[in-house]
Design a protein around this motif. Structure first.
Motif, PDB file in Angstrom:
ATOM      1  N   UNK A 164       0.848  -1.197   0.000  1.00 16.04           N
ATOM      2  CA  UNK A 164       0.000   0.000   0.000  1.00 16.04           C
ATOM      3  C   UNK A 164       0.881   1.244   0.000  1.00 16.04           C
ATOM      4  N   UNK A 165       1.230   1.794  -1.179  1.00 18.96           N
ATOM      5  CA  UNK A 165       2.030   3.022  -1.230  1.00 18.96           C
ATOM      6  C   UNK A 165       1.179   4.250  -0.918  1.00 18.96           C
ATOM      7  N   UNK A 166       1.705   5.141  -0.098  1.00 15.94           N
ATOM      8  CA  UNK A 166       0.974   6.348   0.306  1.00 15.94           C
ATOM      9  C   UNK A 166       1.888   7.563   0.161  1.00 15.94           C
ATOM     10  N   UNK A 167       1.375   8.629  -0.434  1.00 12.07           N
ATOM     11  CA  UNK A 167       2.160   9.857  -0.536  1.00 12.07           C
ATOM     12  C   UNK A 167       2.189  10.557   0.808  1.00 12.07           C
ATOM     13  N   UNK A 168       3.358  11.044   1.198  1.00 11.25           N
ATOM     14  CA  UNK A 168       3.511  11.785   2.447  1.00 11.25           C
ATOM     15  C   UNK A 168       4.171  13.127   2.136  1.00 11.25           C
ATOM     16  N   UNK A 169       4.231  13.994   3.140  1.00 18.82           N
ATOM     17  CA  UNK A 169       4.782  15.324   2.943  1.00 18.82           C
ATOM     18  C   UNK A 169       6.287  15.248   2.706  1.00 18.82           C
ATOM     19  N   UNK A 170       6.743  15.907   1.655  1.00 21.40           N
ATOM     20  CA  UNK A 170       8.167  15.956   1.331  1.00 21.40           C
ATOM     21  C   UNK A 170       8.751  17.283   1.788  1.00 21.40           C
ATOM     22  N   UNK A 171      10.030  17.283   2.117  1.00 23.23           N
ATOM     23  CA  UNK A 171      10.676  18.500   2.606  1.00 23.23           C
ATOM     24  C   UNK A 171      11.238  19.356   1.478  1.00 23.23           C
ATOM     25  N   UNK A 172      11.284  18.826   0.250  1.00 20.50           N
ATOM     26  CA  UNK A 172      11.832  19.571  -0.879  1.00 20.50           C
ATOM     27  C   UNK A 172      10.915  19.480  -2.082  1.00 20.50           C
ATOM     28  N   UNK A 173      11.463  19.711  -3.279  1.00 20.82           N
ATOM     29  CA  UNK A 173      10.646  19.720  -4.487  1.00 20.82           C
ATOM     30  C   UNK A 173      10.241  18.337  -4.970  1.00 20.82           C
ATOM     31  N   UNK A 174      10.856  17.298  -4.457  1.00 25.45           N
ATOM     32  CA  UNK A 174      10.521  15.949  -4.889  1.00 25.45           C
ATOM     33  C   UNK A 174       9.277  15.417  -4.210  1.00 25.45           C
ATOM     34  N   UNK A 175       8.838  14.237  -4.641  1.00 23.25           N
ATOM     35  CA  UNK A 175       7.698  13.547  -4.024  1.00 23.25           C
ATOM     36  C   UNK A 175       8.223  12.473  -3.074  1.00 23.25           C
ATOM     37  N   UNK A 176       7.464  12.225  -2.011  1.00 22.69           N
ATOM     38  CA  UNK A 176       7.845  11.212  -1.028  1.00 22.69           C
ATOM     39  C   UNK A 176       6.712  10.204  -0.876  1.00 22.69           C
ATOM     40  N   UNK A 177       7.062   8.925  -0.904  1.00 21.59           N
ATOM     41  CA  UNK A 177       6.086   7.844  -0.800  1.00 21.59           C
ATOM     42  C   UNK A 177       6.538   6.885   0.288  1.00 21.59           C
ATOM     43  N   UNK A 178       5.598   6.459   1.120  1.00 19.04           N
ATOM     44  CA  UNK A 178       5.849   5.423   2.111  1.00 19.04           C
ATOM     45  C   UNK A 178       5.046   4.189   1.722  1.00 19.04           C
ATOM     46  N   UNK A 179       5.685   3.038   1.734  1.00 16.68           N
ATOM     47  CA  UNK A 179       4.996   1.775   1.472  1.00 16.68           C
ATOM     48  C   UNK A 179       4.573   1.198   2.812  1.00 16.68           C
ATOM     49  N   UNK A 180       3.269   1.073   2.985  1.00 14.72           N
ATOM     50  CA  UNK A 180       2.696   0.594   4.241  1.00 14.72           C
ATOM     51  C   UNK A 180       2.316  -0.868   4.070  1.00 14.72           C
TER      52      UNK A 180
END
Length: 256
Positions: free
Chosen positions: A37-53
């Motif tokens: 289950x990949x979920x987008x989370x808040x990123x600290x820069x211009x890129x995207x951040x995803x956490x796999x749950x």
């Protein structure tokens, strides 16, 4: 599609990162099934951040899991996991398989930094990670395997990592550990009694002009340049905490 059969779970997850034209990164594809289950989370820069749950236990015996991620030109993606992955024995017979496919286009950047994979007693898992990079792609990839939980003998774990840059293979290595693995895996030439093993692969076009020399990075870790604009850090440690410390120190040395 995902599903549960007599031979285990079949599930897949896909991530696509694309430059949004405003200096950021969008995720036009972000979906998963079953235990992925990949979920987008808040990123600290211009890129995207995803956490796999991990939505379910596993991988269990007989499971077939696939995770693919593609980073297109100009996009930046950071992928982590919410917790360690634990390979467990299951009711279905046969090994579990976990296949990871990563594709980074020229000008794309991927940080692939999941938590540890733990091989629990009685489990049998084969994990393969294949990375395809464009000539100007950037990659920071960390893999960590822990053999057994506290006070537990490990299951069988076979791990293969392949990295290709501009169509050229720069790394292709496999390690098999645990019951039934080829002899010598726990000997002085391989793990030497350690129960945590990991690698860090860093690819960057800058390495073509500024090659990194091979050297030891403290006790249990070594840095090796690859036949391309990339380096490999291999490490062994008595436990997961020490292994993470070694690999994080390597990231600081490499400035990533």
């Amino acid at each position: 599609m995902d599903g549960v059969t007599a031979t285990g779970v079949r599930a897949a997850a896909r991530i696509v990162a694309r430059a949004d034209g405003r200096g950021g990164t969008s995720l036009p594809v972000l979906d998963g099934e079953g235990p992925l289950a990949p979920r987008r989370t808040r990123a600290s820069g211009p890129g995207a951040k995803v956490m796999v749950v991990g939505a379910m236990s596993g991988p269990l015996g007989g499971d077939r899991l696939t995770l693919t991620a593609r980073v297109e030109e100009g996009a930046r993606l950071h992928v982590g996991s919410a917790a360690a992955t634990i390979a467990l024995p299951g009711q279905a017979k046969g090994e579990a398989r976990y296949d990871v496919r990563l594709d980074v286009a020229d000008g794309g950047e991927l940080h692939w930094l999941p938590e540890q994979l733990i091989s629990a007693g009685g489990s049998d898992l084969r994990i393969t990670t294949r990375v395809e990079l464009g000539a100007g792609a950037r990659l920071v990839l960390r893999e960590e395997q822990v053999l057994g939980r506290a006070g537990e003998e490990p299951g069988r774990l076979t791990s293969r990592l392949t990295v290709r840059i501009a169509g050229r293979t720069v790394l292709d290595q496999e390690l098999a550990c645990g019951p039934g693995a080829p002899g010598g895996w726990d000997g002085p030439a391989v793990l030497a009694g350690h129960r945590a093993v990991g690698q860090l692969v860093v690819a960057s076009p800058e390495f073509a002009d500024r090659p990194v020399a091979a050297r030891m990075l403290g006790e249990g870790a070594a840095l090796l340049p690859l036949a391309g604009p990339a380096v490999l850090v291999s490490a062994v440690a008595p436990d997961a905490l020490r292994l993470r410390r070694l690999l994080e120190e390597a990231r600081m040395v490499l400035g990533c």
